[in-house]
Design a protein around this motif. Sequence first.
Motif, PDB file in Angstrom:
ATOM      1  N   HIS A 141      87.806  43.182 -46.363  1.00 14.25           N
ATOM      2  CA  HIS A 141      86.344  43.271 -45.385  1.00 14.25           C
ATOM      3  C   HIS A 141      85.259  42.548 -46.380  1.00 14.25           C
ATOM      4  CE1 HIS A 141      83.582  44.404 -42.736  1.00 14.25           C
ATOM      5  NE2 HIS A 141      83.056  44.947 -43.738  1.00 14.25           N
ATOM      6  N   ARG A 168      81.853  39.202 -41.508  1.00 15.73           N
ATOM      7  CA  ARG A 168      82.571  40.104 -40.986  1.00 15.73           C
ATOM      8  C   ARG A 168      83.715  39.504 -40.242  1.00 15.73           C
ATOM      9  NH1 ARG A 168      79.375  45.473 -38.620  1.00 15.73           N
ATOM     10  NH2 ARG A 168      78.312  45.987 -40.463  1.00 15.73           N
ATOM     11  N   GLU A 226      88.117  48.026 -27.624  1.00 16.26           N
ATOM     12  CA  GLU A 226      87.811  49.102 -28.287  1.00 16.26           C
ATOM     13  C   GLU A 226      88.600  49.220 -29.774  1.00 16.26           C
ATOM     14  OE1 GLU A 226      85.786  52.570 -29.350  1.00 16.26           O
ATOM     15  OE2 GLU A 226      85.502  51.194 -27.678  1.00 16.26           O
ATOM     16  N   LEU A 238      86.632  49.294 -33.432  1.00 18.33           N
ATOM     17  CA  LEU A 238      86.848  50.226 -34.461  1.00 18.33           C
ATOM     18  C   LEU A 238      87.265  49.619 -35.904  1.00 18.33           C
ATOM     19  CD1 LEU A 238      89.055  52.608 -32.414  1.00 18.33           C
ATOM     20  CD2 LEU A 238      86.926  53.068 -33.566  1.00 18.33           C
ATOM     21  N   THR A 294      85.811  46.581 -36.665  1.00 19.98           N
ATOM     22  CA  THR A 294      84.769  46.044 -37.407  1.00 19.98           C
ATOM     23  C   THR A 294      83.465  47.142 -37.587  1.00 19.98           C
ATOM     24  OG1 THR A 294      84.048  45.471 -35.230  1.00 19.98           O
ATOM     25  CG2 THR A 294      84.951  43.674 -36.469  1.00 19.98           C
ATOM     26  N   GLU A 295      83.438  48.098 -36.825  1.00 21.39           N
ATOM     27  CA  GLU A 295      82.656  48.954 -36.930  1.00 21.39           C
ATOM     28  C   GLU A 295      82.960  50.356 -37.645  1.00 21.39           C
ATOM     29  OE1 GLU A 295      81.196  49.826 -32.981  1.00 21.39           O
ATOM     30  OE2 GLU A 295      80.879  47.660 -32.475  1.00 21.39           O
ATOM     31  N   ASN A 296      84.221  50.528 -38.091  1.00 25.03           N
ATOM     32  CA  ASN A 296      84.576  51.622 -38.830  1.00 25.03           C
ATOM     33  C   ASN A 296      85.394  51.501 -39.985  1.00 25.03           C
ATOM     34  OD1 ASN A 296      85.394  54.228 -39.626  1.00 25.03           O
ATOM     35  ND2 ASN A 296      85.986  54.941 -37.579  1.00 25.03           N
ATOM     36  N   ALA A 297      86.547  50.742 -39.698  1.00 26.13           N
ATOM     37  CA  ALA A 297      87.493  50.477 -41.016  1.00 26.13           C
ATOM     38  C   ALA A 297      86.742  49.524 -42.081  1.00 26.13           C
ATOM     39  CB  ALA A 297      88.665  49.951 -40.497  1.00 26.13           C
ATOM     40  N   PRO A 332      83.240  48.952 -42.550  1.00 23.57           N
ATOM     41  CA  PRO A 332      82.036  49.511 -43.246  1.00 23.57           C
ATOM     42  C   PRO A 332      82.786  50.575 -44.538  1.00 23.57           C
ATOM     43  CG  PRO A 332      81.495  49.178 -41.132  1.00 23.57           C
ATOM     44  CD  PRO A 332      82.920  49.066 -41.300  1.00 23.57           C
ATOM     45  N   GLN A 333      83.632  51.470 -43.875  1.00 27.85           N
ATOM     46  CA  GLN A 333      84.451  52.362 -44.988  1.00 27.85           C
ATOM     47  C   GLN A 333      84.909  51.543 -45.954  1.00 27.85           C
ATOM     48  OE1 GLN A 333      83.805  55.693 -44.433  1.00 27.85           O
ATOM     49  NE2 GLN A 333      82.540  55.304 -42.611  1.00 27.85           N
ATOM     50  N   TYR A 383      82.177  50.787 -48.357  1.00 30.69           N
ATOM     51  CA  TYR A 383      81.492  51.932 -49.096  1.00 30.69           C
ATOM     52  C   TYR A 383      82.578  52.341 -50.334  1.00 30.69           C
ATOM     53  CZ  TYR A 383      78.462  52.302 -45.022  1.00 30.69           C
ATOM     54  OH  TYR A 383      77.688  52.220 -44.042  1.00 30.69           O
TER      55      TYR A 383
END
Length: 128
Positions: A60, A65, A101, A105, A107-110, A112-113, A116
Amino acid sequence: MRWPPLASRCDGGPGLTPRACIDRVRASAGIVQLALQQVEDELRGEIDAQERAEILRELHYEDHRQDGVFGSLAQLFTAAAQAAARIEPDRDGQMSCALQEAAALITENAGPQTYYATRALDPQGGSA
């Protein structure tokens, strides 16, 4: 190297049957699985936090993105959703919305996690 869209090669094109297209997709999916297994093996190996973060950054890229593995996977689900929207019998979005969806999930969850995690592993590292 990108292949032409399957629709342009499978919709009655010369020599390619729908079965041949499924076989190509199955082979491609197998290659992806092997590649991901290799990445997993590298992550399980004896590497330091900085190297581990660098490997995860390949999955990522925060600034772009659409790049990396997550971007490609989200693009795949988006393309599937667009195709599903064209063939949904009731045009109710039951198929296409679920695929959209799934793309969201990733692009917006996996994504960024993972970002981090790379920052925690290597705070002075690249901009992921």
